[in-house]
Motif scaffolding. Structure first.
Motif, PDB file in Angstrom:
ATOM      1  N   ARG A  58      24.673  27.757 -11.900  1.00 45.50           N
ATOM      2  CA  ARG A  58      25.253  28.476 -13.040  1.00 45.50           C
ATOM      3  C   ARG A  58      26.762  28.655 -12.877  1.00 45.50           C
ATOM      4  NH1 ARG A  58      21.918  33.851 -13.962  1.00 45.50           N
ATOM      5  NH2 ARG A  58      21.992  33.937 -11.696  1.00 45.50           N
ATOM      6  N   PRO A  59      27.484  27.629 -12.443  1.00 43.23           N
ATOM      7  CA  PRO A  59      28.934  27.785 -12.275  1.00 43.23           C
ATOM      8  C   PRO A  59      29.601  28.102 -13.614  1.00 43.23           C
ATOM      9  CG  PRO A  59      28.345  25.465 -12.243  1.00 43.23           C
ATOM     10  CD  PRO A  59      27.056  26.238 -12.189  1.00 43.23           C
ATOM     11  N   GLY A  60      30.481  29.101 -13.586  1.00 43.19           N
ATOM     12  CA  GLY A  60      31.232  29.458 -14.788  1.00 43.19           C
ATOM     13  C   GLY A  60      30.508  30.343 -15.771  1.00 43.19           C
ATOM     14  N   ILE A  61      29.200  30.476 -15.637  1.00 46.02           N
ATOM     15  CA  ILE A  61      28.426  31.188 -16.652  1.00 46.02           C
ATOM     16  C   ILE A  61      28.467  32.700 -16.404  1.00 46.02           C
ATOM     17  CG2 ILE A  61      26.162  31.464 -17.713  1.00 46.02           C
ATOM     18  CD1 ILE A  61      27.637  28.792 -18.269  1.00 46.02           C
ATOM     19  N   VAL A  62      29.108  33.400 -17.336  1.00 50.60           N
ATOM     20  CA  VAL A  62      29.241  34.849 -17.253  1.00 50.60           C
ATOM     21  C   VAL A  62      28.125  35.534 -18.041  1.00 50.60           C
ATOM     22  CG1 VAL A  62      30.790  36.799 -17.660  1.00 50.60           C
ATOM     23  CG2 VAL A  62      31.746  34.556 -17.095  1.00 50.60           C
ATOM     24  N   HIS A  63      27.773  34.978 -19.182  1.00 49.75           N
ATOM     25  CA  HIS A  63      26.678  35.501 -19.997  1.00 49.75           C
ATOM     26  C   HIS A  63      26.004  34.325 -20.666  1.00 49.75           C
ATOM     27  CE1 HIS A  63      28.760  35.237 -24.080  1.00 49.75           C
ATOM     28  NE2 HIS A  63      29.686  34.877 -23.217  1.00 49.75           N
ATOM     29  N   ARG A  64      24.802  34.552 -21.188  1.00 48.10           N
ATOM     30  CA  ARG A  64      24.034  33.458 -21.770  1.00 48.10           C
ATOM     31  C   ARG A  64      23.611  33.780 -23.194  1.00 48.10           C
ATOM     32  NH1 ARG A  64      19.269  33.070 -17.554  1.00 48.10           N
ATOM     33  NH2 ARG A  64      19.611  35.316 -17.592  1.00 48.10           N
ATOM     34  N   SER A 108      32.827  42.350 -15.295  1.00 44.94           N
ATOM     35  CA  SER A 108      33.077  43.785 -15.295  1.00 44.94           C
ATOM     36  C   SER A 108      33.126  44.338 -16.721  1.00 44.94           C
ATOM     37  CB  SER A 108      34.397  44.077 -14.579  1.00 44.94           C
ATOM     38  OG  SER A 108      34.716  45.452 -14.633  1.00 44.94           O
ATOM     39  N   GLN A 109      33.728  43.580 -17.636  1.00 35.87           N
ATOM     40  CA  GLN A 109      33.786  44.007 -19.033  1.00 35.87           C
ATOM     41  C   GLN A 109      32.396  44.062 -19.657  1.00 35.87           C
ATOM     42  OE1 GLN A 109      36.959  42.110 -21.453  1.00 35.87           O
ATOM     43  NE2 GLN A 109      37.758  41.306 -19.516  1.00 35.87           N
ATOM     44  N   LEU A 110      31.560  43.077 -19.328  1.00 35.23           N
ATOM     45  CA  LEU A 110      30.183  43.077 -19.825  1.00 35.23           C
ATOM     46  C   LEU A 110      29.419  44.282 -19.299  1.00 35.23           C
ATOM     47  CD1 LEU A 110      29.370  39.282 -19.488  1.00 35.23           C
ATOM     48  CD2 LEU A 110      29.126  40.608 -21.595  1.00 35.23           C
ATOM     49  N   SER A 111      29.607  44.570 -18.013  1.00 29.10           N
ATOM     50  CA  SER A 111      28.920  45.703 -17.409  1.00 29.10           C
ATOM     51  C   SER A 111      29.353  47.026 -18.035  1.00 29.10           C
ATOM     52  CB  SER A 111      29.197  45.720 -15.901  1.00 29.10           C
ATOM     53  OG  SER A 111      28.576  46.824 -15.280  1.00 29.10           O
ATOM     54  N   ALA A 112      30.621  47.097 -18.431  1.00 33.94           N
ATOM     55  CA  ALA A 112      31.155  48.322 -19.047  1.00 33.94           C
ATOM     56  C   ALA A 112      30.891  48.377 -20.556  1.00 33.94           C
ATOM     57  CB  ALA A 112      32.654  48.414 -18.778  1.00 33.94           C
ATOM     58  N   HIS A 113      30.240  47.357 -21.099  1.00 33.62           N
ATOM     59  CA  HIS A 113      29.903  47.282 -22.528  1.00 33.62           C
ATOM     60  C   HIS A 113      31.145  47.274 -23.419  1.00 33.62           C
ATOM     61  CE1 HIS A 113      25.886  47.974 -21.101  1.00 33.62           C
ATOM     62  NE2 HIS A 113      26.132  49.234 -20.761  1.00 33.62           N
TER      63      HIS A 113
END
Length: 312
Positions: free
Chosen positions: A135-141, A164-169
């Motif tokens: 999953r290189p490069g994949i931050v979200h799916r 980190s931004q995803l985790s912080a919504h």
């Protein structure tokens, strides 16, 4: 073996401010690693607390000594493939792609070629390594049969910032969907925990036991006879979240093979769901960036048919 290929060791002592925190969350915050990767290391007993292996949900106490052994990086096992991509934006750190319906994001059982990762490796050359070799490069799916916007990271620093931004919504993720039925409300929020369906392990469901908090906000855009066009904004990002939540409130997505009616009267392969808007802070410049992707032709065709049938 070079120094960069050797196992690396880390150790931290828990301070008062971190007491009571889960060990997986604590370790994730110490470096540029995803929480899922840290959890896999915990399962492999690469994380210890006071020299003893623990579970991911272990609650730390003041003075605990947390140790981590990071395995040497695996050699990339995914071969780049020249696959056309709809690139919406690209620079030295990130690439934003409008993924077509039917494309799998990363290699998985049954999908060893033709994924977005294969295409990105051919296009970019280098991608972040935080999520491992598959999953290189994949931050979200987004799901295989969902179309729309996705951002990938070209380096670990960009990846860590986006994660980190995803985790912080704080990442804006808005979808457009065509659902069954006439929604009785013009807008609303579905706040219902999602987890594995205890009766069908291949599906997700709203579950009270062992479910993770999931929140979806929706706004009705257009109504037809027996169908509704809605915009959905994710506050959280659980697997199949919009599909499960819409089915839960009695409005499953058109064409959804898992959560919708078995019979599909429209020419669409998969659910009528499109990741339309994606917004985030650029990991290097700090610029607020927002991207939009128009609806794919298969959803446009369905909407035109519904308008004709509804006399609109």
């Amino acid at each position: 073996m070079s120094v960069s290929e050797r196992e690396k060791s880390y150790e931290w002592q828990v301070e008062d401010a971190r007491a009571g925190q889960r060990v997986d969350k604590f370790v994730t915050a110490q470096g540029e690693w995803s929480r899922s990767l840290v959890q896999s290391w915990i399962a492999e007993k690469r994380v210890t607390v006071n020299a003893r292996a623990v579970k991911a949900n272990y609650r730390l106490q003041r003075g605990d000594r947390v140790a981590l052994r990071v395995p040497p990086p695996e050699h990339l096992a995914v071969t780049p493939e020249e696959i056309p991509l709809d690139i919406v934006y690209e620079d030295a750190d990130i690439v934003v792609v409008n993924k077509p319906r039917g494309m799998v994001v990363h290699p998985a059982p049954g999908h060893h070629t033709g994924t977005l990762v294969h295409a990105l490796l051919a296009h970019c050359g280098n991608l972040s390594t935080i999520n491992g070799v598959y999953r290189p490069g994949i931050v979200h799916r987004i799901d295989k049969d969902t179309s729309g916007l996705l951002v990938a990271a070209k380096n670990d620093s960009a990846h860590a910032s986006l994660a980190s931004q995803l985790s912080a919504h704080t990442v804006e993720r808005s979808y457009t969907a065509i659902v069954h039925g006439d929604m009785g409300h013009e807008r609303g929020t579905v706040d219902a925990p999602i987890g594995r369906n205890p009766n069908q392990r291949q599906e997700m469901a709203v579950v009270r036991k062992n479910g993770k908090r999931a929140v979806t906000h929706f706004v009705v855009r257009e109504k037809f006879k027996g169908y509704t066009l809605v915009d959905c904004r994710l506050e959280t990002g659980r697997t199949h979240q919009i599909r499960v939540h819409m089915a839960f409130i009695g409005h499953p997505l058109v064409g959804d093979p898992k959560y919708g009616p078995k019979k599909n009267r429209f020419s669409i392969q998969g659910q009528a769901l499109h990741a339309r808007t994606l917004g985030f802070t650029h990991p290097r410049t700090g610029e607020e960036m927002t991207f939009e992707a128009p609806l794919p032709q298969d959803m446009v065709d369905i909407l035109n048919r519904l308008r004709r049938e509804s006399g609109l």
